[in-house]
Design a protein around this motif. Structure first.
Motif, short mmCIF file in Angstrom:
data_model
loop_
_atom_site.label_atom_id
_atom_site.label_comp_id
_atom_site.label_asym_id
_atom_site.label_seq_id
_atom_site.Cartn_x
_atom_site.Cartn_y
_atom_site.Cartn_z
N HIS A 49 0.12 3.76 -3.00
CA HIS A 49 -0.56 4.99 -2.60
C HIS A 49 0.39 6.09 -2.13
O HIS A 49 -0.04 7.22 -1.93
N HIS B 267 -1.25 6.16 5.34
CA HIS B 267 -2.46 6.72 5.94
C HIS B 267 -3.66 5.87 5.53
O HIS B 267 -3.82 5.51 4.36
N GLN C 291 -11.90 1.89 -5.00
CA GLN C 291 -11.02 2.36 -6.07
C GLN C 291 -10.08 1.29 -6.59
O GLN C 291 -9.36 1.53 -7.54
N HIS D 156 -6.77 6.76 5.48
CA HIS D 156 -7.81 7.46 4.73
C HIS D 156 -7.51 7.46 3.23
O HIS D 156 -8.39 7.74 2.42
N ASN D 157 -6.27 7.13 2.84
CA ASN D 157 -5.94 7.02 1.41
C ASN D 157 -6.41 5.70 0.81
O ASN D 157 -6.55 5.58 -0.39
N ASN E 263 -9.01 3.01 -0.15
CA ASN E 263 -10.42 2.89 -0.43
C ASN E 263 -10.62 1.62 -1.24
O ASN E 263 -10.02 1.46 -2.31
N SER F 157 1.77 6.56 0.85
CA SER F 157 1.84 6.71 2.30
C SER F 157 1.07 5.57 2.96
O SER F 157 0.39 4.79 2.29
N SER G 69 0.83 -1.21 0.00
CA SER G 69 0.00 0.00 0.00
C SER G 69 0.86 1.26 0.00
O SER G 69 0.47 2.27 -0.59
N THR G 70 2.02 1.21 0.61
CA THR G 70 2.90 2.38 0.60
C THR G 70 3.47 2.60 -0.80
O THR G 70 3.60 3.74 -1.23
#
Length: 98
Positions: free
Chosen positions: A85, A89, A97, A91-92, A94, A87, A81-82
């Motif tokens: 995306h 976080h 998506q 909230h990034n 989803n 970072s 995920s880093t």
């Protein structure tokens, strides 16, 4: 309830509260999950000693193995995920998506 039981119950509860309320970074969620698993492992390891059972319980060892697999999968998801995306976080992230 002894002081030992109270400390394990409070460690598990505080880890659960940290997981529920402090959801900004993915690494903090993973640390809260690991502390929950650690408190469960320690309490399951001490339980046969307190009940004075003569047999060795295999459940704590299996739980430790599953916890190690969970930590490895969590860190792999953190790295993935880093990289995608930028970072960690939450909230990034989803699911709609993907």
């Amino acid at each position: 309830m002894t002081l030992l039981h109270l400390s394990f119950y409070s460690a598990f509860t505080l880890s659960g509260l940290g997981l529920a309320f402090h959801r900004t970074h993915f690494i903090s969620a993973l640390l809260c999950l690991e502390s929950m698993m650690l408190s469960l492992y320690i309490s399951l390891s001490i339980w046969p000693i307190q009940t004075q059972t003569p047999t060795f319980s295999l459940i704590p060892v299996l739980m430790l193995a599953f916890s190690a697999c969970e930590a490895g999968a969590g860190l792999a998801m953190l790295v993935a995920s880093t990289r995608t995306h930028g970072s960690d976080h939450l909230h990034n992230l989803n699911l709609l998506q993907c």
